[in-house]
Scaffold this motif. Structure first.
Motif, PDB file in Angstrom:
ATOM      1  N   ALA A   1       0.836  -1.198   0.000  1.00 39.62           N
ATOM      2  CA  ALA A   1       0.000   0.000   0.000  1.00 39.62           C
ATOM      3  C   ALA A   1       0.869   1.243   0.000  1.00 39.62           C
ATOM      4  CB  ALA A   1      -0.922   0.010   1.212  1.00 39.62           C
ATOM      5  N   LEU A   2       0.688   2.103  -0.980  1.00 36.88           N
ATOM      6  CA  LEU A   2       1.395   3.381  -1.017  1.00 36.88           C
ATOM      7  C   LEU A   2       0.895   4.302   0.083  1.00 36.88           C
ATOM      8  CD1 LEU A   2       3.485   5.064  -2.558  1.00 36.88           C
ATOM      9  CD2 LEU A   2       1.630   5.871  -4.035  1.00 36.88           C
ATOM     10  N   LEU A   3      -0.356   4.102   0.494  1.00 34.32           N
ATOM     11  CA  LEU A   3      -0.962   4.938   1.524  1.00 34.32           C
ATOM     12  C   LEU A   3      -0.334   4.706   2.898  1.00 34.32           C
ATOM     13  CD1 LEU A   3      -3.261   7.002   1.736  1.00 34.32           C
ATOM     14  CD2 LEU A   3      -4.827   5.115   2.215  1.00 34.32           C
ATOM     15  N   GLY A   4       0.370   3.609   3.061  1.00 43.20           N
ATOM     16  CA  GLY A   4       1.021   3.330   4.330  1.00 43.20           C
ATOM     17  C   GLY A   4       0.438   2.118   5.022  1.00 43.20           C
ATOM     18  N   CYS A   5       1.001   1.821   6.174  1.00 40.66           N
ATOM     19  CA  CYS A   5       0.597   0.637   6.907  1.00 40.66           C
ATOM     20  C   CYS A   5      -0.885   0.728   7.252  1.00 40.66           C
ATOM     21  CB  CYS A   5       1.448   0.503   8.162  1.00 40.66           C
ATOM     22  SG  CYS A   5       1.880  -1.185   8.552  1.00 40.66           S
ATOM     23  N   TRP A   6      -1.593  -0.398   7.155  1.00 37.31           N
ATOM     24  CA  TRP A   6      -3.043  -0.302   7.099  1.00 37.31           C
ATOM     25  C   TRP A   6      -3.768  -0.490   8.409  1.00 37.31           C
ATOM     26  CZ3 TRP A   6      -0.235  -3.150   3.559  1.00 37.31           C
ATOM     27  CH2 TRP A   6       0.088  -4.461   3.939  1.00 37.31           C
ATOM     28  N   GLY A   7      -3.218  -1.056   9.393  1.00 34.16           N
ATOM     29  CA  GLY A   7      -3.966  -1.277  10.623  1.00 34.16           C
ATOM     30  C   GLY A   7      -5.251  -2.014  10.319  1.00 34.16           C
ATOM     31  N   SER A   8      -6.362  -1.441  10.699  1.00 41.91           N
ATOM     32  CA  SER A   8      -7.651  -2.065  10.428  1.00 41.91           C
ATOM     33  C   SER A   8      -8.256  -1.581   9.111  1.00 41.91           C
ATOM     34  CB  SER A   8      -8.623  -1.780  11.574  1.00 41.91           C
ATOM     35  OG  SER A   8      -8.764  -0.383  11.735  1.00 41.91           O
ATOM     36  N   ARG A   9      -7.533  -0.738   8.397  1.00 39.39           N
ATOM     37  CA  ARG A   9      -8.031  -0.194   7.137  1.00 39.39           C
ATOM     38  C   ARG A   9      -8.117  -1.288   6.093  1.00 39.39           C
ATOM     39  NH1 ARG A   9      -3.683   2.662   5.387  1.00 39.39           N
ATOM     40  NH2 ARG A   9      -3.334   1.509   3.461  1.00 39.39           N
ATOM     41  N   SER A  10      -9.199  -1.289   5.305  1.00 43.97           N
ATOM     42  CA  SER A  10      -9.345  -2.290   4.254  1.00 43.97           C
ATOM     43  C   SER A  10      -9.316  -1.675   2.865  1.00 43.97           C
ATOM     44  CB  SER A  10     -10.672  -3.047   4.442  1.00 43.97           C
ATOM     45  OG  SER A  10     -11.758  -2.146   4.379  1.00 43.97           O
ATOM     46  N   TYR A  11      -9.075  -0.350   2.771  1.00 43.33           N
ATOM     47  CA  TYR A  11      -8.998   0.291   1.467  1.00 43.33           C
ATOM     48  C   TYR A  11      -7.558   0.739   1.212  1.00 43.33           C
ATOM     49  CZ  TYR A  11      -9.068   4.516   4.315  1.00 43.33           C
ATOM     50  OH  TYR A  11      -8.780   5.474   5.260  1.00 43.33           O
ATOM     51  N   GLY A  12      -7.303   1.139  -0.022  1.00 42.18           N
ATOM     52  CA  GLY A  12      -5.975   1.666  -0.322  1.00 42.18           C
ATOM     53  C   GLY A  12      -4.900   0.615  -0.405  1.00 42.18           C
ATOM     54  N   LEU A  13      -5.289  -0.626  -0.707  1.00 39.13           N
ATOM     55  CA  LEU A  13      -4.308  -1.680  -0.921  1.00 39.13           C
ATOM     56  C   LEU A  13      -4.046  -1.756  -2.415  1.00 39.13           C
ATOM     57  CD1 LEU A  13      -3.507  -2.948   1.730  1.00 39.13           C
ATOM     58  CD2 LEU A  13      -5.953  -2.420   1.784  1.00 39.13           C
ATOM     59  N   ASP A  14      -2.812  -1.503  -2.809  1.00 38.42           N
ATOM     60  CA  ASP A  14      -2.516  -1.357  -4.233  1.00 38.42           C
ATOM     61  C   ASP A  14      -2.211  -2.670  -4.947  1.00 38.42           C
ATOM     62  OD1 ASP A  14      -1.074   1.349  -2.823  1.00 38.42           O
ATOM     63  OD2 ASP A  14      -2.442   1.689  -4.501  1.00 38.42           O
ATOM     64  N   TYR A  15      -1.492  -3.536  -4.279  1.00 37.18           N
ATOM     65  CA  TYR A  15      -1.057  -4.776  -4.917  1.00 37.18           C
ATOM     66  C   TYR A  15      -1.275  -5.953  -3.971  1.00 37.18           C
ATOM     67  CZ  TYR A  15       1.434  -1.273  -7.680  1.00 37.18           C
ATOM     68  OH  TYR A  15       1.754  -0.179  -8.438  1.00 37.18           O
ATOM     69  N   TRP A  16      -1.527  -7.113  -4.575  1.00 36.27           N
ATOM     70  CA  TRP A  16      -1.775  -8.340  -3.816  1.00 36.27           C
ATOM     71  C   TRP A  16      -1.016  -9.510  -4.400  1.00 36.27           C
ATOM     72  CZ3 TRP A  16      -4.769  -8.581   0.546  1.00 36.27           C
ATOM     73  CH2 TRP A  16      -5.589  -7.476   0.815  1.00 36.27           C
ATOM     74  N   GLY A  17      -0.585 -10.395  -3.526  1.00 37.30           N
ATOM     75  CA  GLY A  17      -0.075 -11.668  -3.964  1.00 37.30           C
ATOM     76  C   GLY A  17      -1.199 -12.676  -4.086  1.00 37.30           C
ATOM     77  N   LYS A  18      -0.851 -13.879  -4.491  1.00 38.21           N
ATOM     78  CA  LYS A  18      -1.861 -14.921  -4.710  1.00 38.21           C
ATOM     79  C   LYS A  18      -2.146 -15.731  -3.459  1.00 38.21           C
ATOM     80  CE  LYS A  18      -0.974 -15.334  -9.656  1.00 38.21           C
ATOM     81  NZ  LYS A  18      -0.601 -16.237 -10.776  1.00 38.21           N
ATOM     82  N   GLY A  19      -1.315 -15.603  -2.468  1.00 34.05           N
ATOM     83  CA  GLY A  19      -1.570 -16.265  -1.200  1.00 34.05           C
ATOM     84  C   GLY A  19      -0.783 -17.536  -0.997  1.00 34.05           C
ATOM     85  N   THR A  20      -0.568 -17.854   0.276  1.00 36.07           N
ATOM     86  CA  THR A  20       0.076 -19.102   0.653  1.00 36.07           C
ATOM     87  C   THR A  20      -0.690 -19.675   1.841  1.00 36.07           C
ATOM     88  OG1 THR A  20       2.193 -20.160   1.219  1.00 36.07           O
ATOM     89  CG2 THR A  20       1.778 -18.000   2.186  1.00 36.07           C
ATOM     90  N   LEU A  21      -0.926 -20.977   1.826  1.00 39.46           N
ATOM     91  CA  LEU A  21      -1.759 -21.611   2.844  1.00 39.46           C
ATOM     92  C   LEU A  21      -0.931 -21.997   4.057  1.00 39.46           C
ATOM     93  CD1 LEU A  21      -4.476 -22.858   3.731  1.00 39.46           C
ATOM     94  CD2 LEU A  21      -3.776 -24.937   2.507  1.00 39.46           C
ATOM     95  N   VAL A  22      -1.419 -21.599   5.215  1.00 33.30           N
ATOM     96  CA  VAL A  22      -0.844 -22.017   6.490  1.00 33.30           C
ATOM     97  C   VAL A  22      -1.887 -22.864   7.210  1.00 33.30           C
ATOM     98  CG1 VAL A  22      -0.050 -21.243   8.755  1.00 33.30           C
ATOM     99  CG2 VAL A  22       0.664 -20.009   6.686  1.00 33.30           C
TER     100      VAL A  22
END
Length: 124
Positions: A99-120
């Motif tokens: 996120a260019l907007l910065g660390c998100w805390g509880s924020r769910s908007y402003g996420l610019d890029y995502w990976g595909k995920g890894t299962l734990v």
């Protein structure tokens, strides 16, 4: 091309440890916050942890404080999540996000890029 590639997921017993990695490419890594969300089956996505690459400030969800540690290797454009004392309820798909907007805390908007995920998967 922007990429966030997660690795390090797997099956572990409760009380064990895993280290997730997120390798970033295609964007200016050091001006972003990078970190992790997770989503368990039937549950909403949860922000787990993030780090502001530029100043090193971090965020942890209450559910992981004291057990998870996030870090970044700016030379490798990689963020790590060290997960210790894993619990059954940590079982989820873990997604890397930036996120260019910065660390998100509880924020769910402003996420610019995502990976595909890894299962734990944590076995009880």
């Amino acid at each position: 091309e922007v990429q966030l590639v997660e690795s390090g997921g797997g099956l572990v017993q409760a009380g064990g440890s895993l280290r997730l990695s997120c390798a970033a490419s295609g964007f200016t890594f050091d001006v972003y916050a990078v970190g992790w969300f997770r989503q368990a089956p039937g549950k909403e996505r949860e922000g787990v942890s993030c780090i502001s690459v530029r100043d090193g400030s971090t965020y942890y969800a209450d559910s992981v404080k004291g057990r998870f540690t996030i870090s970044s290797d700016n030379a490798k454009n990689t963020v790590y999540l060290q997960m210790n004392s894993l619990k059954f309820e940590d079982t989820a798909v873990y997604y890397c996000a930036a996120a260019l907007l910065g660390c998100w805390g509880s924020r769910s908007y402003g996420l610019d890029y995502w990976g595909k995920g890894t299962l734990v998967t944590v076995s009880s």
